[in-house]
Design an enzyme around this catalytic site. Structure first.
Site, PDB file in Angstrom:
ATOM      1  N   ARG A 104       0.934  -1.670  -0.109  1.00 51.09           N
ATOM      2  CA  ARG A 104      -0.098  -0.109   0.360  1.00 51.09           C
ATOM      3  C   ARG A 104       0.767   1.117  -0.251  1.00 51.09           C
ATOM      4  NH1 ARG A 104      -4.809   0.456   4.786  1.00 51.09           N
ATOM      5  NH2 ARG A 104      -2.524   0.781   5.614  1.00 51.09           N
ATOM      6  N   THR A 108      -1.176   7.252  -0.473  1.00 53.74           N
ATOM      7  CA  THR A 108      -2.710   6.968  -1.495  1.00 53.74           C
ATOM      8  C   THR A 108      -3.315   5.910  -0.958  1.00 53.74           C
ATOM      9  OG1 THR A 108      -1.764   6.264  -2.833  1.00 53.74           O
ATOM     10  CG2 THR A 108      -1.310   8.313  -3.727  1.00 53.74           C
ATOM     11  N   ASP A 200       0.517  -3.476  11.959  1.00 54.82           N
ATOM     12  CA  ASP A 200       1.300  -2.994  10.824  1.00 54.82           C
ATOM     13  C   ASP A 200       1.287  -4.949  10.786  1.00 54.82           C
ATOM     14  OD1 ASP A 200       2.705  -4.048   8.684  1.00 54.82           O
ATOM     15  OD2 ASP A 200       3.154  -1.709   8.252  1.00 54.82           O
ATOM     16  N   ASP A 203       5.335  -5.910   9.633  1.00 55.21           N
ATOM     17  CA  ASP A 203       6.338  -5.892  10.358  1.00 55.21           C
ATOM     18  C   ASP A 203       6.214  -6.437  11.762  1.00 55.21           C
ATOM     19  OD1 ASP A 203       6.650  -3.707   8.931  1.00 55.21           O
ATOM     20  OD2 ASP A 203       6.298  -1.521   9.944  1.00 55.21           O
TER      21      ASP A 203
HETATM   22  C1  PRP Z   1      -1.057  -4.508   4.261  1.00 56.19           C
HETATM   23  C2  PRP Z   1      -2.113  -5.631   4.383  1.00 56.19           C
HETATM   24  C3  PRP Z   1      -2.809  -6.131   2.916  1.00 56.19           C
HETATM   25  C4  PRP Z   1      -3.273  -4.616   3.072  1.00 56.19           C
HETATM   26  C5  PRP Z   1      -4.537  -4.451   3.379  1.00 56.19           C
HETATM   27  O1  PRP Z   1       0.030  -5.219   3.442  1.00 56.19           O
HETATM   28  O2  PRP Z   1      -0.901  -7.407   4.131  1.00 56.19           O
HETATM   29  O3  PRP Z   1      -1.645  -6.620   2.419  1.00 56.19           O
HETATM   30  O4  PRP Z   1      -1.832  -4.214   3.930  1.00 56.19           O
HETATM   31  O5  PRP Z   1      -4.179  -2.820   3.558  1.00 56.19           O
HETATM   32  P1  PRP Z   1      -5.934  -2.464   2.224  1.00 56.19           P
HETATM   33  O6  PRP Z   1      -6.984  -3.682   2.114  1.00 56.19           O
HETATM   34  O7  PRP Z   1      -6.030  -0.771   2.619  1.00 56.19           O
HETATM   35  O8  PRP Z   1      -5.583  -2.762   1.144  1.00 56.19           O
HETATM   36  P2  PRP Z   1       1.094  -3.768   3.404  1.00 56.19           P
HETATM   37  O9  PRP Z   1       0.549  -3.348   1.903  1.00 56.19           O
HETATM   38  O10 PRP Z   1       1.001  -3.581   4.957  1.00 56.19           O
HETATM   39  O11 PRP Z   1       2.553  -4.458   2.572  1.00 56.19           O
HETATM   40  P3  PRP Z   1       3.429  -5.527   3.849  1.00 56.19           P
HETATM   41  O12 PRP Z   1       2.169  -6.844   4.034  1.00 56.19           O
HETATM   42  O13 PRP Z   1       4.144  -6.004   2.482  1.00 56.19           O
HETATM   43  O14 PRP Z   1       3.464  -5.438   4.837  1.00 56.19           O
HETATM   44  N1  URA Z   2      -2.385  -3.166   7.439  1.00 63.12           N
HETATM   45  C1  URA Z   2      -2.080  -3.545   8.781  1.00 63.12           C
HETATM   46  O1  URA Z   2      -1.104  -4.558   8.470  1.00 63.12           O
HETATM   47  N2  URA Z   2      -2.705  -3.209   9.141  1.00 63.12           N
HETATM   48  C2  URA Z   2      -3.831  -2.623   9.108  1.00 63.12           C
HETATM   49  O2  URA Z   2      -4.326  -2.561  10.292  1.00 63.12           O
HETATM   50  C3  URA Z   2      -4.103  -2.044   7.666  1.00 63.12           C
HETATM   51  C4  URA Z   2      -3.126  -2.561   6.835  1.00 63.12           C
END
Ligand code: PRP
Ligand code: URA
Length: 209
Positions: A104, A108, A200, A203
């Site tokens: 994400r 945005t 997160d 993380d």
């Molecule tokens: C997180 C999560 C989803 C997304 C959800 O991933 O694992 O993929 O956010 O958010 P949304 O419904 O608003 O799209 P992130 O983009 O943080 O990436 P990561 O898994 O690499 O940490």
């Molecule tokens: N992605 C995450 O990892 N946590 C949230 O709460 C939303 C998006």
């Protein structure tokens, strides 16, 4: 909400509580995410198509069943979806695993695609897309659109924690996709994080806070 199955099994709710806890460290967080995914996989694989298959026991031959077709493909959305794969494979060990890499954009909140690798015959198979978090729904919806663009017809989406906003978006954009969720939370904050949520997920899984 349409197409939503929230798991209220006591074991799942117990483990979700530990998963949310700020005191839960990476090792335990990983174990819990895998265990919850395994428990949820039982429910998310309900109604998979079967074919009859006769089986010879030490006593006689009788009618049995096997999963039809070429089986299931588990598709984690990278990174955090990876934390659910091993748990799912404990229950469906012959599943193939495809990968869709999305992150994400922090400003945005739009999903950005950076990697895709899927089985060549995925369009003929049952797909379970997995990601621990369904926040705005942008990532799940984009991943589902990509799978559909590859000809996939049967898609289920499995997540651990979801926000109503995400459920609504997936429902609107993909009314044919059933969502399996461990728990439905209250709302998103101004940064697009699920409240109460767990922070997160990527993380916490990979120790990159
Ligand atoms: C997180 C999560 C989803 C997304 C959800 O991933 O694992 O993929 O956010 O958010 P949304 O419904 O608003 O799209 P992130 O983009 O943080 O990436 P990561 O898994 O690499 O940490
Ligand atoms: N992605 C995450 O990892 N946590 C949230 O709460 C939303 C998006």
């Amino acid at each position: 909400m349409k197409n939503l199955r929230v798991m209220d099994h006591p074991l799942i709710q117990h483990k979700i509580t530990y998963l949310r806890d700020i005191e839960t460290k990476t090792k335990e967080f990983r174990e819990l995410a895998g265990e919850i995914a395994m428990l949820m996989a039982y429910e998310a694989t309900q109604n998979l198509p079967l074919v009859e298959h006769s089986v010879t026991t030490p006593l006689t031959t009788c009618k049995g069943f096997k999963l039809a077709g070429r089986g299931v493909v588990v598709v984690p959305i990278l990174r955090a979806g990876l934390g659910m794969v091993d748990g799912m494979l404990k229950l469906i060990p012959n599943a193939s695993v495809g990968h869709i890499g999305l992150y994400r954009d922090e400003e945005t909140l739009e999903p950005m695609e950076y990697y895709v690798k899927l089985p060549k015959d995925i369009m003929e198979r049952e797909v379970i897309l997995v990601d621990p978090m369904l926040a705005t729904g942008g990532s799940a919806s984009q991943a589902i659109s990509y799978l559909k663009s590859q000809g996939v017809k049967n898609i289920r989406f499995m997540c651990l924690i979801g926000a109503p906003e995400g459920v609504q978006r997936v429902n609107e954009e993909h009314p044919d996709v059933k969502i399996f969720m461990a728990t439905l939370d209250d709302h998103l904050n101004q940064h697009g994080y699920i409240v109460p949520g767990l922070g997160d997920a990527g993380d916490r899984l990979f120790g990159t806070e």
